[in-house]
Design an enzyme around this catalytic site. Structure first.
Site, PDB file in Angstrom:
ATOM      1  NE  ARG A  29      -4.237  -1.925   2.157  1.00 46.29           N
ATOM      2  CZ  ARG A  29      -5.604  -1.499   2.732  1.00 46.29           C
ATOM      3  NH1 ARG A  29      -5.098  -1.614   4.057  1.00 46.29           N
ATOM      4  NH2 ARG A  29      -6.600  -2.415   2.142  1.00 46.29           N
ATOM      5  CD  GLU A  59      -5.705   2.472  12.985  1.00 49.82           C
ATOM      6  OE1 GLU A  59      -4.960   3.755  12.533  1.00 49.82           O
ATOM      7  OE2 GLU A  59      -6.651   1.511  13.028  1.00 49.82           O
TER       8      GLU A  59
END
Length: 536
Positions: free
Chosen positions: A367, A502
């Site tokens: 990514r 996260e």
């Protein structure tokens, strides 16, 4: 409505469907309907005593709540937003996992073998990496000796790819904890009400054909299933309820000071606390403070995260002595919609072209590589092109497609030339690009090093949507161990303090593999909840 559970089961709207798999974080759905299930209403949270306090009601928090409650603990979940879900709700729900049954129909080819052999040839950076290579080499040798033509995969191969994609910064023990628990967690999710699409694909940045999704292609399915199960188990969930700071006594985290839905300050005393507040992609000041890798992560770069992703849990954890790790690594998602529509985030049957109508990157790359490639293009913009083959694969209804086209969210052409005209790119360039891509599909090889192949783009009509990168995932956060215990600067577990999702760091290194975020949240949420219940 104060203290009310307002879980929104997102409808499979045209945009949500358009962004299947890559991340429905990229575009908010244009419409949302309340679940048909009865809503659970409760008064605003008051001073309370509980076994486990979970801060954050996204995927990690709800996974922890289910896990803790099924292990006999009383559970309170607090969420500062008005709906549950966090970034998991916005996601496409891609869930990477080794899955022999689901992957059986995917065939292994020479380019995929070359990918395995390339990573096996890397010089180990430490003993853990050396052992991982040895484990994968043994598995790969056994696979070759078996004569199988199905896709090679294993938890250790998934781990090795994750380590490599993060430039060997990630903690191998944490990575293996993730990859060795994904399949069991997937089965646990099934037991708790999640329904899966049987087809395994490759989402953007996933690197391997191991991305599962729910039947609706939405992270909302996880939130619906987990919140329902948590409440069945007796967990209490409070929305519009914000944890302000952690309580600590003799080094042990013992609860939190909280602002309830009435704006009152209350105290929850807990035997254990699970922090699951997500990252800080929506906090521009925090992005700028920690960024060392990108030219600009200020106001000029949007985020596709929900507005509550402001790093609260990292700040609260740091205040009680938690160590932070990998804070400088911030990921951009290449697929942030400009036109507003799209077909899917799968790379198997897609190409990326710039405003000149030319490919510029290997679409199945990392990514960060994809994002930087897009930032280097004219106006930092690119198009994803699909044809009817992908429409048939993801089964988007024709009325949804027609709506997107009529609304200018998606460009369509019965011919390549018509598509180019509607996109505003040179037709001659686009025609040559698609012709060259067809030759590459036949050869299973191209100049960019692509290894994930689907069909040629020769099945009209053709569709394209435009995108630009946006801040997507923050890889850094609270430092944890394999038991999801939060660590201090000396590497010691802070008693009573756990974290998942996260808000943590140390797993993904410099760059998160696409499709690893949801399993990260749910695997470590499950571990954190069980250990918090046991006060391990």
């Amino acid at each position: 409505m104060k203290g009310t559970k307002k879980l929104l089961c997102l409808t499979l709207s045209l945009v949500l469907m358009g962004m299947t798999a890559c991340s429905t974080q990229n575009t908010p759905a244009p419409s949302a309907e309340p679940s048909g299930d009865p809503q659970t209403t409760s008064a605003a949270l008051q001073d309370s005593d509980v076994d486990v306090l979970v801060i954050g009601a996204g995927g990690a928090g709800l996974s922890a709540a289910v896990s803790a409650s099924e292990n006999g603990a009383s559970v309170i979940v607090v969420e500062k937003m008005s709906i549950m879900g966090g970034n998991t709700l916005r996601s496409g729900g891609a869930f990477n996992s080794y899955d022999p049954e689901g992957q059986a129909s995917t065939k292994m080819d020479d380019s995929l073998k070359a990918t395995v052999e390339k990573l096996l040839a890397v010089e180990p950076i430490n003993d853990a990496h050396k052992q991982l290579i040895e484990d994968v080499q043994k598995q790969y040798d056994e696979y070759l000796a078996s004569g199988s033509d199905s896709l090679f995969d294993s938890p250790e191969w998934h781990a090795l790819q994750t380590l490599d994609a993060g430039d060997y910064i990630g903690n191998v023990d944490l990575i293996l904890t993730l990859t060795r628990n994904t399949l069991d967690t997937k089965k646990w999710l099934t037991t708790n009400g999640t329904v899966w699409d049987p087809t395994i694909r490759t989402v953007i940045g996933a690197l391997w054909n191991r991305s599962a999704q729910t039947t609706n292609g939405s992270g909302a399915d996880f939130i619906q299933a987990l919140s329902t199960q948590a409440e069945k188990n007796g967990a209490q969930i409070y929305l519009d309820t914000k944890a302000e700071s952690l309580l600590q006594e003799d080094g042990k985290v013992t609860g939190a000071t909280i602002t309830n839905a009435d704006g009152q300050t209350v105290t929850v005393n807990a035997k254990s606390v699970v922090m699951a507040t997500g990252g800080f992609a929506a906090n521009v000041d925090m992005r700028v403070e920690y960024n060392t890798e990108w030219a600009d992560l200020g106001e000029s770069i949007a985020t596709n995260n929900h507005p509550g992703a402001t790093g609260d849990g990292i700040v609260m954890g740091k205040a009680v002595g938690a160590d932070l790790v990998d804070m400088q690594w911030i990921q951009l998602m290449p697929l942030f919609p400009v036109s507003g529509g799209g077909i899917s985030g799968y790379v198997n049957n897609a190409i990326y072209v710039n405003k000149e109508g030319q490919r510029y990157v290997n679409e199945d790359n990392r990514r960060d590589v994809l994002a930087q490639g897009a930032l280097n293009q004219t106006d930092k913009l690119f198009f994803v092109i699909n044809d009817q083959t992908e429409i048939d694969s993801v089964q988007i209804p024709q009325d949804k497609l027609d709506y997107m086209v009529e609304a200018g969210m998606l460009f369509k052409g019965e011919t390549v030339e018509e598509l180019a005209e509607n996109m505003g790119v040179p037709a001659e360039n686009l025609k040559k690009t698609i012709e060259d891509y067809g030759k590459a599909v036949d050869a299973q090889k191209d100049e960019f090093g692509r290894s994930t192949w689907g069909a040629r783009l020769d099945n009209p009509p053709y569709y394209a949507a435009s995108y630009t990168p946006a801040v997507h995932h923050t890889m850094g956060g609270l430092k944890i161990n394999t038991e999801a215990q939060v660590l201090n600067a000396a590497g010691e577990a802070i008693p009573g303090f756990y974290a998942a999702g996260e808000v943590t760091g140390g797993i993904h290194g410099t760059n998160r593999v696409g499709g690893n975020a949801v399993p990260d949240a749910l695997v470590f949420g499950k571990i954190a909840g069980a250990n918090a219940a046991a006060q391990k």
